[in-house]
Design a protein around this motif. Structure first.
Motif, PDB file in Angstrom:
ATOM      1  N   UNK A 132     -11.276 -11.784   6.506  1.00  0.00           N
ATOM      2  CA  UNK A 132     -12.347 -10.823   6.217  1.00  0.00           C
ATOM      3  C   UNK A 132     -11.905  -9.376   6.433  1.00  0.00           C
ATOM      4  N   UNK A 133     -10.964  -9.167   7.347  1.00  0.00           N
ATOM      5  CA  UNK A 133     -10.397  -7.837   7.593  1.00  0.00           C
ATOM      6  C   UNK A 133      -8.915  -8.005   7.851  1.00  0.00           C
ATOM      7  N   UNK A 134      -8.097  -7.270   7.116  1.00  0.00           N
ATOM      8  CA  UNK A 134      -6.646  -7.462   7.204  1.00  0.00           C
ATOM      9  C   UNK A 134      -6.050  -6.797   8.431  1.00  0.00           C
ATOM     10  N   UNK A 135      -5.106  -7.477   9.061  1.00  0.00           N
ATOM     11  CA  UNK A 135      -4.196  -6.838  10.005  1.00  0.00           C
ATOM     12  C   UNK A 135      -3.050  -6.243   9.194  1.00  0.00           C
ATOM     13  N   UNK A 176      -0.034  -7.066   9.519  1.00  0.00           N
ATOM     14  CA  UNK A 176       0.821  -8.198   9.156  1.00  0.00           C
ATOM     15  C   UNK A 176       0.269  -8.913   7.926  1.00  0.00           C
ATOM     16  N   UNK A 177      -1.065  -9.028   7.836  1.00  0.00           N
ATOM     17  CA  UNK A 177      -1.686  -9.599   6.637  1.00  0.00           C
ATOM     18  C   UNK A 177      -1.364  -8.734   5.420  1.00  0.00           C
ATOM     19  N   UNK A 178      -1.500  -7.433   5.589  1.00  0.00           N
ATOM     20  CA  UNK A 178      -1.230  -6.489   4.506  1.00  0.00           C
ATOM     21  C   UNK A 178       0.211  -6.642   4.016  1.00  0.00           C
ATOM     22  N   UNK A 179       1.146  -6.767   4.950  1.00  0.00           N
ATOM     23  CA  UNK A 179       2.554  -6.955   4.588  1.00  0.00           C
ATOM     24  C   UNK A 179       2.726  -8.218   3.743  1.00  0.00           C
ATOM     25  N   UNK A 180       2.033  -9.281   4.114  1.00  0.00           N
ATOM     26  CA  UNK A 180       2.145 -10.536   3.361  1.00  0.00           C
ATOM     27  C   UNK A 180       1.648 -10.358   1.925  1.00  0.00           C
ATOM     28  N   UNK A 226       7.495   1.598   1.497  1.00  0.00           N
ATOM     29  CA  UNK A 226       6.746   2.827   1.267  1.00  0.00           C
ATOM     30  C   UNK A 226       5.257   2.549   1.085  1.00  0.00           C
ATOM     31  N   UNK A 227       4.905   1.473   0.385  1.00  0.00           N
ATOM     32  CA  UNK A 227       3.486   1.135   0.232  1.00  0.00           C
ATOM     33  C   UNK A 227       2.900   0.646   1.551  1.00  0.00           C
ATOM     34  N   UNK A 228       3.680  -0.119   2.318  1.00  0.00           N
ATOM     35  CA  UNK A 228       3.207  -0.539   3.646  1.00  0.00           C
ATOM     36  C   UNK A 228       2.893   0.675   4.506  1.00  0.00           C
ATOM     37  N   UNK A 229       3.805   1.644   4.544  1.00  0.00           N
ATOM     38  CA  UNK A 229       3.586   2.827   5.374  1.00  0.00           C
ATOM     39  C   UNK A 229       2.462   3.711   4.829  1.00  0.00           C
ATOM     40  N   UNK A 230       2.277   3.710   3.516  1.00  0.00           N
ATOM     41  CA  UNK A 230       1.148   4.442   2.946  1.00  0.00           C
ATOM     42  C   UNK A 230      -0.165   3.856   3.459  1.00  0.00           C
ATOM     43  N   UNK A 231      -0.259   2.530   3.457  1.00  0.00           N
ATOM     44  CA  UNK A 231      -1.457   1.884   3.989  1.00  0.00           C
ATOM     45  C   UNK A 231      -1.652   2.167   5.465  1.00  0.00           C
ATOM     46  N   UNK A 232      -0.558   2.118   6.230  1.00  0.00           N
ATOM     47  CA  UNK A 232      -0.630   2.424   7.663  1.00  0.00           C
ATOM     48  C   UNK A 232      -1.104   3.859   7.886  1.00  0.00           C
ATOM     49  N   UNK A 262      -8.031  -4.220  -0.265  1.00  0.00           N
ATOM     50  CA  UNK A 262      -8.414  -5.170   0.776  1.00  0.00           C
ATOM     51  C   UNK A 262      -8.181  -4.597   2.173  1.00  0.00           C
ATOM     52  N   UNK A 263      -7.129  -3.795   2.336  1.00  0.00           N
ATOM     53  CA  UNK A 263      -6.829  -3.213   3.644  1.00  0.00           C
ATOM     54  C   UNK A 263      -7.846  -2.158   4.032  1.00  0.00           C
ATOM     55  N   UNK A 264      -8.216  -1.284   3.094  1.00  0.00           N
ATOM     56  CA  UNK A 264      -9.128  -0.167   3.388  1.00  0.00           C
ATOM     57  C   UNK A 264     -10.237  -0.171   2.331  1.00  0.00           C
TER      58      UNK A 264
END
Length: 374
Positions: free
Chosen positions: A34-37, A39-43, A234-240, A288-290
């Motif tokens: 229901x809410x991504x961590x 680590x979920x986002x990375x997957x 780069x996309x992972x860090x953008x989300x972070x 899904x992340x934000x």
């Protein structure tokens, strides 16, 4: 904790391996959170994502976007004020190494361009410059904003990084939004791509969105130039980065852009190719992340792709864009930063959106909403 300190907790090599090595089972687990961590986002960024999983993620992204934003698309226009620049960015058409006509708009030209955009329907305008303070610094920007502000309800800037006081001056002048790409979050690659000029300071640029938040900027946008380096990290860090800003400045809207690199003046070619499928995957994963982030797709992308990505999370689009200073009035393309792909007019974009069942929004903000005069 600053974002740079948080970034150091996620080493690039570890994140790259985390994304690359995600199993189908791990991806399936992330799809149902229901809410991504993180680590979920990375997957969900993994190349191992199957077509069926991408379809499931796209359906969920569509549902979330419809719940949070309805069927609205905010339309905006970029307005280039200056292409003068002291930076040696190896991928940019405005690079000081490139021999192209340099121009900074006079105040009369600024107002002319703003009026032309207003006549096309735009009430959201994004002002852009290179980095040449003596030609288009903070004083110039203040005056230009005050000159054209009455032609629009919302002014955003995509210019050089400023200190907190500089951003406060922008807010006081009438700016309510900032877009600032980190370009790449890889500090070693960043140094290689920015060999000289004020932009070569990686840390100063990285912290600029935080300074804008401290200055009271209503909207802050981040992103990476997809194709400069490893797009997965780069996309992972953008989300972070976006998540960090959304939590620290909870009254500020965070937006994310997805600019894929295009050939530029000087012969630059992207270092890597981000496919349409990957771009779709990145957009859905970030939705899904934000869930509340504004997701932006510019005219860098083709009309066909932009139309197909509409239902999957995009909430803001540019239209009828020109990337040369004064280009709307002079039809100047010699001094463009890059060539666009979607050349449809604002009226054609409006018609397309309505035909697809969307409500094109020309204005959703005005400083009068703050009741500043009361």
């Amino acid at each position: 904790m600053s974002f740079e300190q948080q970034l150091q907790q996620y080493p690039q090599q570890e994140i790259h391996e985390l994304v690359r090595n995600a199993t189908p089972q791990r991806i399936e687990q992330a799809l149902h959170r229901p809410r991504l961590s993180m680590e979920d986002f990375a997957a969900l960024l993994s190349p191992q994502l199957t077509d069926d999983q991408l379809e499931a993620m796209a359906n969920r992204a569509h549902k979330i976007t419809k719940q949070r934003f309805g069927r609205t698309i905010l339309l905006y226009a970029p307005l280039y004020l200056s292409n003068e620049c002291h930076n040696g960015c190896k991928y940019c058409g405005f690079s000081a190494d490139n021999h192209l006509p340099r121009k900074t708009l006079s105040l009369d030209e600024v107002e002319r361009e703003a009026k032309l955009l207003r006549d096309q329907g735009f009430r959201h305008m994004l002002l852009l410059t290179g980095e040449a303070p003596e030609a288009a610094g903070i004083d110039y920007l203040e005056t230009a904003i005050k000159t054209m502000k009455h032609h629009c309800g919302s002014v955003s800037i995509e210019v050089f990084p400023m200190d907190t006081n500089g951003y406060k001056r922008m807010v006081d002048a009438g700016v309510d939004g900032l877009t600032l790409y980190q370009e790449t979050y890889d500090p070693d690659l960043y140094r290689q791509l920015h060999p000289y000029g004020p932009k070569s300071d990686y840390s100063y640029r990285l912290a600029a969105p935080e300074r804008a938040g401290e200055a009271g900027m209503r909207r802050i946008g981040v992103g990476a130039l997809l194709g400069l380096g490893d797009c997965l990290t780069d996309v992972f860090y953008t989300g972070l980065h976006a998540l960090y800003l959304a939590r620290k400045f909870w009254r500020t809207q965070v937006t994310i852009s997805f600019p894929r690199m295009r050939p530029a003046e000087g012969g630059y070619q992207p270092n890597s190719i981000v496919s349409d499928r990957q771009l779709t995957q990145f957009i859905c994963a970030l939705r899904l992340l934000i869930p509340d982030a504004g997701l932006i797709l510019s005219t860098r992308e083709s009309s066909e792709l932009r139309d197909n990505l509409l239902p999957l999370g995009i909430t803001q689009m540019s239209a009828g864009s020109c990337t040369a200073p004064g280009g709307y009035g002079d039809d100047d393309h010699e001094s463009e930063q890059f060539a666009i792909s979607d050349e449809r007019s604002p009226a054609e974009m409006e018609a397309l959106l309505r035909a697809r069942g969307y409500d094109p929004v020309w204005k959703d903000w005005d400083s009068a909403f703050l009741n500043e005069a009361s």
